[in-house]
Structure formats: C-alpha cells, structure tokens
Scaffold this active site. Structure first.
Site, short mmCIF file in Angstrom:
data_model
loop_
_atom_site.label_atom_id
_atom_site.label_comp_id
_atom_site.label_asym_id
_atom_site.label_seq_id
_atom_site.Cartn_x
_atom_site.Cartn_y
_atom_site.Cartn_z
N LEU A 73 44.93 5.40 -46.73
CA LEU A 73 44.91 3.93 -46.77
C LEU A 73 44.28 3.33 -45.52
O LEU A 73 44.51 3.79 -44.41
CB LEU A 73 46.33 3.42 -46.93
CG LEU A 73 47.09 3.96 -48.16
CD1 LEU A 73 48.50 3.40 -48.21
CD2 LEU A 73 46.35 3.65 -49.46
N GLU B 146 42.62 -0.77 -44.04
CA GLU B 146 42.91 -2.21 -44.10
C GLU B 146 42.57 -2.80 -45.47
O GLU B 146 43.22 -3.72 -45.95
CB GLU B 146 42.14 -2.90 -42.96
CG GLU B 146 42.52 -4.32 -42.68
CD GLU B 146 44.02 -4.57 -42.49
OE1 GLU B 146 44.50 -5.61 -42.99
OE2 GLU B 146 44.72 -3.72 -41.89
N HIS C 71 42.92 -1.38 -48.42
CA HIS C 71 44.07 -1.16 -49.32
C HIS C 71 45.23 -2.08 -48.95
O HIS C 71 45.92 -2.61 -49.82
CB HIS C 71 44.60 0.28 -49.18
CG HIS C 71 43.64 1.34 -49.64
ND1 HIS C 71 43.00 2.19 -48.76
CD2 HIS C 71 43.24 1.70 -50.88
CE1 HIS C 71 42.25 3.03 -49.46
NE2 HIS C 71 42.37 2.76 -50.74
N GLY D 1 40.29 -3.68 -56.16
CA GLY D 1 39.31 -4.27 -55.25
C GLY D 1 37.95 -4.45 -55.92
O GLY D 1 37.54 -3.63 -56.74
N LYS E 44 35.26 -4.05 -54.41
CA LYS E 44 34.37 -3.02 -53.87
C LYS E 44 33.95 -2.06 -54.99
O LYS E 44 32.81 -1.63 -55.07
CB LYS E 44 35.09 -2.29 -52.74
CG LYS E 44 34.64 -0.89 -52.45
CD LYS E 44 33.66 -0.88 -51.35
CE LYS E 44 33.15 0.48 -50.92
NZ LYS E 44 33.55 1.63 -51.65
N GLN F 261 34.45 -0.41 -61.79
CA GLN F 261 35.80 0.06 -62.12
C GLN F 261 36.70 -1.11 -62.51
O GLN F 261 37.41 -1.08 -63.51
CB GLN F 261 36.40 0.82 -60.93
CG GLN F 261 37.89 1.07 -61.02
CD GLN F 261 38.40 1.94 -59.90
OE1 GLN F 261 38.21 3.15 -59.93
NE2 GLN F 261 39.07 1.36 -58.91
N SER G 227 37.60 4.98 -47.89
CA SER G 227 38.17 6.23 -47.35
C SER G 227 37.05 7.21 -47.01
O SER G 227 37.20 8.05 -46.13
CB SER G 227 39.10 6.87 -48.37
OG SER G 227 40.14 5.97 -48.67
N ARG G 228 35.93 7.11 -47.72
CA ARG G 228 34.84 8.07 -47.50
C ARG G 228 34.05 7.76 -46.22
O ARG G 228 33.26 8.60 -45.78
CB ARG G 228 33.92 8.13 -48.71
CG ARG G 228 34.60 8.80 -49.91
CD ARG G 228 33.64 9.07 -51.05
NE ARG G 228 34.22 9.92 -52.06
CZ ARG G 228 34.74 9.49 -53.23
NH1 ARG G 228 34.75 8.21 -53.52
NH2 ARG G 228 35.25 10.34 -54.09
O1 PAF Z 1 39.98 3.11 -56.88
C1 PAF Z 1 40.69 4.12 -56.74
O2 PAF Z 1 41.18 4.43 -55.64
C2 PAF Z 1 40.93 5.02 -57.94
O3 PAF Z 1 39.80 5.07 -58.77
C3 PAF Z 1 42.20 4.64 -58.74
C4 PAF Z 1 42.06 3.27 -59.35
C5 PAF Z 1 43.40 4.67 -57.82
C6 PAF Z 1 42.41 5.64 -59.87
O4 PAF Z 1 42.58 6.94 -59.39
#
Ligand code: PAF
Length: 283
Positions: free
Chosen positions: A29, A31, A33, A144, A146, A150, A183-184
């Site tokens: 995690l 900021e 998140h 998010g 970002k 998704q 995170s990457r």
């Molecule tokens: O965005 C993410 O971190 C992931 O794709 C999620 C939504 C937690 C699903 O694993």
C-alpha cells in the site's frame, strides 16, 4: 482493526453491517491506496480493505512471484486509516479448488488496450472482484482512476450482473513530479525513476494538442504516432498511447471528434523492466 483471512470469519465479523465501504487491493500500500480508504470512509461505514495478490490476473511471464508482499507494513497503514477489517485471504482461503467458473468481460472492452497486451487480465480481475464482493457484500466499493479501464469494466460488470453495489471512482494520486503512484514504481532504477514522469508529461502535451488543434481522425492517428515515437526515442517500449471515448473506451469517430465528445488518453509503456500505465481525461 481485525485481520481476517477466512471467509467464514469475515462473514461473522460483518454480520448486520449494511453500509460497508470496500477497497480491494493487492497490498504494498502507498498513499494512492490510502486515499481510497479515506474516500471509502466518506461513502460508508465500516471500511473493509482486502489485500490479496490475485494469481488469476497475472500472465505466465508477468511478475506474480516477485509482486511485493508487505503484509505487516500494509496492516500498520490500514490501522492508521481506521479501517475496520483487513481481509487478507490466503490462496487456499479464496481458491480452495481450481476456479473453473470465471467472469469474462465483453470483447470490445476486455480485449482492447490493457486486455490486448495482457490477455486474460480482466477476466482474472472480474473473477476475483466478484468473489471479494460476495465475501464482503459491500454497499459501495472504491476503485482508482489510475486503472481507468479496470474501473470501467467493473462498473459495467456490476451493472450487467445487477450487483447492488455503488462503484466510486477515485482520482489518481501522483508524486510531486507527476508520476502516478503505483506499487510497481518500486521496481524502477534511479535513472528510470527520473525518466518515468515523462509519461504523464506527454499525456498532458497530447491533451493540449487535441484541445487546441481539434484533429480529425487521420490527424489524431498522426498525433498519437508522434507521441509513440517520442516515447521510443526516450528509451521506452510503448504498448499504446491512444485517445478513446470516456464513455466506452471505443476509438472516437469523426463525429465524436467534431462534437468534442469527452475523451481519455490512455498509455502503457515499459521503462527498463517496469511496465507503467497512466491516463488523462480530456474534457
Ligand atoms: O487494482 C488492483 O489492485 C487489482 O486489480 C484488484 C482490483 C485489487 C483485483 O485484484
């Protein structure tokens, strides 16, 4: 904060709660998140966060094994945000048998952009998010911007599957130099970290060009090709750098361009070994 890994314990803990605000994460995690947790707290109570690195959304050559797992640190951060439950199932808790039933997003949305370069990714995301929704049964869930595609795919899934969950979109949190938090980012070498903010800078430049030049379809393609070439010249390996319609992520038609239909520019590119994604809405 309760740290729960078993689905049955989670259900016991949340019994009677009908305003749960949920934030799914894969941990490590930052900021960005934590901003989602704060937004969640304004939409429901209590806040539940999940931490689960979901094997199903990683391709065979992707970074599932080396994805950073920092559970103790994550727990401390969630505690600091007054999160009520950290749901951190093990793989055996969430996938006690092979997950043969899957949610597959439609082709037009699931196999373009990220879906084209990460086959199966959105199927893995939709499957785990559905499972997590079934475990937590939230009233609202925060995602998010970002991960723009998704967010859109989850929204459509919730709508089409009649899930009684409100999806809240949270703004992207950036480092002071503009790099979207991820995170990457921790994989970036010092040199690549210095270069990384250029992705956002170029998104802003294309956005300004589109707003001032009002290109037709052919001109937009030329502009996009110019930005792809710029990334390549700077040492990136871009997958895409494209303006799409905000409403459905389809390519804008001539009519969309002349009517100034809201667009979003989405980009994905590799810098060294690290693949970064970002996007910018053009109003
Ligand atoms: O965005 C993410 O971190 C992931 O794709 C999620 C939504 C937690 C699903 O694993």
């Amino acid at each position: 904060m309760r740290h729960i890994s078993k689905i049955s314990d989670l259900r016991d803990q949340l019994r009677g709660q009908n305003r749960v605000a949920f934030v799914p994460t894969m941990g490590n995690l930052h900021e960005g998140h934590l901003s989602l947790m704060r937004i969640a707290a304004t939409h429901g109570d209590p806040v539940v966060a999940s931490v689960f690195v979901n094997r199903l959304q990683f391709g065979p050559n992707e970074d599932f094994d080396k994805y950073p797992r920092t559970m103790a640190d994550d727990a401390a951060k969630l505690e600091g945000e007054n999160v009520y439950v950290m749901f951190a199932p093990t793989e055996r808790d969430l996938y006690p048998e092979p997950q043969d039933y899957r949610i597959t997003p439609p082709n037009d949305l699931g196999n373009t952009l990220e879906g084209e370069f990460r086959p199966g990714f959105f199927g893995g995301v939709c499957t785990v998010v559905t499972k997590l929704f079934n475990c937590v049964q939230p009233k609202v869930a925060v995602f998010g911007k970002k991960d723009y595609q998704q967010l859109m795919i989850i929204r459509r899934m919730v709508d089409q599957m009649s899930m009684p969950i409100e999806i809240i979109a949270a703004p992207t949190v950036r480092d002071p130099d503009g790099l979207a938090m991820s995170s990457r980012n921790r994989y970036l070498s010092a040199e690549d970290r210095a270069e990384a903010p250029h992705l956002y800078r170029l998104l802003n430049e294309l956005s300004k060009e589109v707003q001032s030049a009002r290109p037709n379809g052919e001109q937009l393609l030329q502009l996009q090709a110019k930005y792809l070439a710029t990334l390549q010249e700077r040492g990136w390996k871009p997958d895409y750098f494209e303006a799409r319609r905000q409403v459905d992520l389809m390519r804008p038609t001539e009519e969309d361009l002349s009517n100034q239909t809201p667009l979003v520019i989405l980009a994905a590119a590799k810098l060294g070994q690290t693949r970064l994604i970002d996007n910018l809405e053009i109003e």
